[in-house]
Design a protein around this motif. Sequence first.
Motif, PDB file in Angstrom:
ATOM      1  N   ASP A  31       9.582  -2.661   2.012  1.00  0.00           N
ATOM      2  CA  ASP A  31       8.206  -2.247   2.288  1.00  0.00           C
ATOM      3  C   ASP A  31       7.798  -1.104   1.377  1.00  0.00           C
ATOM      4  O   ASP A  31       8.642  -0.436   0.784  1.00  0.00           O
ATOM      5  CB  ASP A  31       8.074  -1.803   3.751  1.00  0.00           C
ATOM      6  N   ARG A  32       6.501  -0.850   1.344  1.00  0.00           N
ATOM      7  CA  ARG A  32       6.015   0.284   0.540  1.00  0.00           C
ATOM      8  C   ARG A  32       6.629   1.585   1.045  1.00  0.00           C
ATOM      9  O   ARG A  32       6.641   1.823   2.247  1.00  0.00           O
ATOM     10  CB  ARG A  32       4.482   0.363   0.662  1.00  0.00           C
ATOM     11  N   GLY A  33       7.163   2.368   0.135  1.00  0.00           N
ATOM     12  CA  GLY A  33       7.730   3.666   0.503  1.00  0.00           C
ATOM     13  C   GLY A  33       9.084   3.602   1.184  1.00  0.00           C
ATOM     14  O   GLY A  33       9.645   4.633   1.523  1.00  0.00           O
ATOM     15  N   GLU A  34       9.611   2.400   1.361  1.00  0.00           N
ATOM     16  CA  GLU A  34      10.881   2.260   2.094  1.00  0.00           C
ATOM     17  C   GLU A  34      12.085   2.332   1.137  1.00  0.00           C
ATOM     18  O   GLU A  34      12.031   1.843   0.011  1.00  0.00           O
ATOM     19  CB  GLU A  34      10.890   0.902   2.795  1.00  0.00           C
ATOM     20  N   VAL A  35      13.173   2.944   1.616  1.00  0.00           N
ATOM     21  CA  VAL A  35      14.413   2.972   0.834  1.00  0.00           C
ATOM     22  C   VAL A  35      15.386   1.972   1.469  1.00  0.00           C
ATOM     23  O   VAL A  35      15.814   2.147   2.614  1.00  0.00           O
ATOM     24  CB  VAL A  35      15.043   4.380   0.821  1.00  0.00           C
ATOM     25  N   VAL A  36      15.688   0.917   0.737  1.00  0.00           N
ATOM     26  CA  VAL A  36      16.591  -0.124   1.234  1.00  0.00           C
ATOM     27  C   VAL A  36      17.866  -0.098   0.389  1.00  0.00           C
ATOM     28  O   VAL A  36      17.801  -0.188  -0.839  1.00  0.00           O
ATOM     29  CB  VAL A  36      15.937  -1.524   1.141  1.00  0.00           C
ATOM     30  N   ALA A  37      19.012   0.049   1.048  1.00  0.00           N
ATOM     31  CA  ALA A  37      20.285   0.026   0.329  1.00  0.00           C
ATOM     32  C   ALA A  37      20.938  -1.336   0.508  1.00  0.00           C
ATOM     33  O   ALA A  37      21.009  -1.848   1.632  1.00  0.00           O
ATOM     34  CB  ALA A  37      21.209   1.112   0.849  1.00  0.00           C
ATOM     35  N   VAL A  38      21.403  -1.916  -0.587  1.00  0.00           N
ATOM     36  CA  VAL A  38      22.189  -3.148  -0.526  1.00  0.00           C
ATOM     37  C   VAL A  38      23.655  -2.753  -0.694  1.00  0.00           C
ATOM     38  O   VAL A  38      24.025  -2.153  -1.703  1.00  0.00           O
ATOM     39  CB  VAL A  38      21.773  -4.137  -1.635  1.00  0.00           C
ATOM     40  N   VAL A  39      24.447  -3.045   0.336  1.00  0.00           N
ATOM     41  CA  VAL A  39      25.850  -2.628   0.357  1.00  0.00           C
ATOM     42  C   VAL A  39      26.741  -3.864   0.393  1.00  0.00           C
ATOM     43  O   VAL A  39      26.399  -4.871   1.021  1.00  0.00           O
ATOM     44  CB  VAL A  39      26.135  -1.813   1.653  1.00  0.00           C
ATOM     45  N   GLY A  40      27.903  -3.774  -0.255  1.00  0.00           N
ATOM     46  CA  GLY A  40      28.842  -4.893  -0.188  1.00  0.00           C
ATOM     47  C   GLY A  40      29.987  -4.651  -1.147  1.00  0.00           C
ATOM     48  O   GLY A  40      29.909  -3.772  -2.019  1.00  0.00           O
ATOM     49  N   GLU A  41      31.033  -5.445  -0.992  1.00  0.00           N
ATOM     50  CA  GLU A  41      32.206  -5.240  -1.834  1.00  0.00           C
ATOM     51  C   GLU A  41      31.918  -5.662  -3.266  1.00  0.00           C
ATOM     52  O   GLU A  41      30.927  -6.351  -3.538  1.00  0.00           O
ATOM     53  CB  GLU A  41      33.422  -6.011  -1.263  1.00  0.00           C
ATOM     54  N   SER A  42      32.812  -5.237  -4.156  1.00  0.00           N
ATOM     55  CA  SER A  42      32.688  -5.616  -5.556  1.00  0.00           C
ATOM     56  C   SER A  42      32.689  -7.138  -5.684  1.00  0.00           C
ATOM     57  O   SER A  42      33.510  -7.812  -5.072  1.00  0.00           O
ATOM     58  CB  SER A  42      33.873  -5.010  -6.321  1.00  0.00           C
ATOM     59  N   GLY A  43      31.736  -7.654  -6.441  1.00  0.00           N
ATOM     60  CA  GLY A  43      31.659  -9.092  -6.645  1.00  0.00           C
ATOM     61  C   GLY A  43      30.826  -9.821  -5.606  1.00  0.00           C
ATOM     62  O   GLY A  43      30.686 -11.053  -5.661  1.00  0.00           O
ATOM     63  N   PRO A 245      27.152  -2.277  14.445  1.00  0.00           N
ATOM     64  CA  PRO A 245      27.236  -3.395  13.498  1.00  0.00           C
ATOM     65  C   PRO A 245      27.520  -4.697  14.240  1.00  0.00           C
ATOM     66  O   PRO A 245      28.290  -4.697  15.195  1.00  0.00           O
ATOM     67  CB  PRO A 245      28.410  -2.990  12.595  1.00  0.00           C
ATOM     68  N   GLN A 246      26.886  -5.781  13.793  1.00  0.00           N
ATOM     69  CA  GLN A 246      27.024  -7.054  14.506  1.00  0.00           C
ATOM     70  C   GLN A 246      27.997  -8.008  13.811  1.00  0.00           C
ATOM     71  O   GLN A 246      28.775  -8.686  14.448  1.00  0.00           O
ATOM     72  CB  GLN A 246      25.653  -7.747  14.615  1.00  0.00           C
ATOM     73  N   HIS A 247      27.903  -8.079  12.502  1.00  0.00           N
ATOM     74  CA  HIS A 247      28.717  -9.060  11.764  1.00  0.00           C
ATOM     75  C   HIS A 247      30.130  -8.499  11.549  1.00  0.00           C
ATOM     76  O   HIS A 247      30.288  -7.301  11.245  1.00  0.00           O
ATOM     77  CB  HIS A 247      28.048  -9.352  10.429  1.00  0.00           C
ATOM     78  N   PRO A 248      31.156  -9.326  11.679  1.00  0.00           N
ATOM     79  CA  PRO A 248      32.532  -8.828  11.497  1.00  0.00           C
ATOM     80  C   PRO A 248      32.751  -8.094  10.173  1.00  0.00           C
ATOM     81  O   PRO A 248      33.487  -7.111  10.113  1.00  0.00           O
ATOM     82  CB  PRO A 248      33.382 -10.105  11.550  1.00  0.00           C
ATOM     83  N   TYR A 249      32.094  -8.567   9.116  1.00  0.00           N
ATOM     84  CA  TYR A 249      32.259  -7.893   7.829  1.00  0.00           C
ATOM     85  C   TYR A 249      31.721  -6.456   7.900  1.00  0.00           C
ATOM     86  O   TYR A 249      32.345  -5.506   7.414  1.00  0.00           O
ATOM     87  CB  TYR A 249      31.545  -8.687   6.725  1.00  0.00           C
ATOM     88  N   THR A 250      30.550  -6.306   8.543  1.00  0.00           N
ATOM     89  CA  THR A 250      29.957  -4.968   8.672  1.00  0.00           C
ATOM     90  C   THR A 250      30.810  -4.107   9.590  1.00  0.00           C
ATOM     91  O   THR A 250      31.009  -2.917   9.332  1.00  0.00           O
ATOM     92  CB  THR A 250      28.517  -5.071   9.237  1.00  0.00           C
ATOM     93  N   VAL A 251      31.329  -4.704  10.644  1.00  0.00           N
ATOM     94  CA  VAL A 251      32.217  -3.965  11.561  1.00  0.00           C
ATOM     95  C   VAL A 251      33.380  -3.389  10.765  1.00  0.00           C
ATOM     96  O   VAL A 251      33.750  -2.217  10.909  1.00  0.00           O
ATOM     97  CB  VAL A 251      32.718  -4.885  12.703  1.00  0.00           C
ATOM     98  N   GLY A 252      33.927  -4.200   9.865  1.00  0.00           N
ATOM     99  CA  GLY A 252      35.046  -3.758   9.030  1.00  0.00           C
ATOM    100  C   GLY A 252      34.634  -2.617   8.100  1.00  0.00           C
ATOM    101  O   GLY A 252      35.362  -1.641   7.940  1.00  0.00           O
ATOM    102  N   LEU A 253      33.445  -2.753   7.506  1.00  0.00           N
ATOM    103  CA  LEU A 253      32.952  -1.703   6.604  1.00  0.00           C
ATOM    104  C   LEU A 253      32.800  -0.385   7.339  1.00  0.00           C
ATOM    105  O   LEU A 253      33.206   0.672   6.851  1.00  0.00           O
ATOM    106  CB  LEU A 253      31.557  -2.074   6.067  1.00  0.00           C
ATOM    107  N   VAL A 254      32.227  -0.443   8.530  1.00  0.00           N
ATOM    108  CA  VAL A 254      31.995   0.779   9.314  1.00  0.00           C
ATOM    109  C   VAL A 254      33.336   1.367   9.755  1.00  0.00           C
ATOM    110  O   VAL A 254      33.542   2.582   9.678  1.00  0.00           O
ATOM    111  CB  VAL A 254      31.064   0.497  10.521  1.00  0.00           C
ATOM    112  N   ALA A 255      34.252   0.490  10.161  1.00  0.00           N
ATOM    113  CA  ALA A 255      35.560   0.976  10.619  1.00  0.00           C
ATOM    114  C   ALA A 255      36.312   1.660   9.478  1.00  0.00           C
ATOM    115  O   ALA A 255      37.082   2.590   9.698  1.00  0.00           O
ATOM    116  CB  ALA A 255      36.376  -0.183  11.172  1.00  0.00           C
TER     117      ALA A 255
END
Length: 313
Positions: A31-43, A245-255
């Motif tokens: 959105d206008r003025g919004e800061v969105v971060a895209v996070v994820g492992e290499s590749g 976090p809802q998705h197992p991958y995100t749960v792992g990232l947060v953990a």
Amino acid sequence: MSAAGPLLRVSGLRASYGEAEVLHGIDLTVDRGEVVAVVGESGSGKSTLAHATVGLLPEGGHVDAGRIEFDDERIDSASERRLSRLRGAHIGVVPQDPTSSLNPVRRVGDQVGEILRLHGRADRRSAALRAVDILAEAGVDRPDERAGQYPGELSGGQRQRVLIGIALACSPELVIADEPTSALDVTVQRRILDLLDTRIAETGAAVLFITHDLGVAAERADRIVVMSQGRVVESGPARDILTSPQHPYTVGLVAAAPHLRRPRTRATVPSDGDPLLRDGPSGAVLAARRVVADRGRRGVVRRPPRTDRVDRR
Ligand SMILES: Nc1ncnc2c1ncn2[C@@H]1O[C@H](COP(=O)(O)OP(=O)(O)OP(=O)(O)O)[C@@H](O)[C@H]1O
């Protein structure tokens, strides 16, 4: 340019290098003025997403399907001429590597001035003066002197400041920053991210911020998009991603980043502060954000509310 809908909308984006598909249908909005971060492992495809969005895929890379709309204009099918007008003037790109992104045989001031002239923001004489202002705004030390130097005479951190200056020179509505500090010394990274935050808050630009670091995303973004293996697996407000976090991958990232799980509280909290942000950028950055938010309330710069909860999957 119109003001309806999100500033950037990516729908069903598929992209490949040669025969190998690496983005398998990405949906994303900023959105206008919004800061969105895209996070994820290499590749996971973060850089490919950033590059595809602005028509900068390297040789061999191609978009196979999907739509990319910027300010309600479809840009995935735009001509190279149109894309290069948009890049710089309306979409600023902060690249990963400050060394390879500046021309080594042109003076720094000329490279900053060029973007202004290219987009009709200055003539030759005023471009030189404005270039020094831009370097100063980007926190380049001794900007007068630096303008006359070549990139090789600057440190990596100073070069990245130059690139941030160039990306923001024409006050773009959107800034795409692809791991903007990955090539820098850790001691410099935070200062550069603070600078980027401050300049973005001052200009009211929206940001698509690519990072592999959930901590950086948590500190800097309104919303986090989590990518894994070429897909968006989850997205939502930064606080929700970290706390539930809802998705197992995100749960792992947060953990894997335990210091992020329980936001600390402090006595000296700005009244409208977010605890995650409070522990992140400096007071100056938060103050700048509040100024922009205030201006927004007065109708000078609009900043959307940061409470939306979207696309949780
Ligand atoms: N120029 C290229 N040619 C061929 N394959 C590529 C190219 N660039 C990236 N890839 C491949 O595309 C996939 C996604 O890469 P991409 O760089 O977009 O991921 P990323 O999440 O940004 O990773 P990183 O954080 O390491 O930069 C990877 O499998 C990578 O090997």
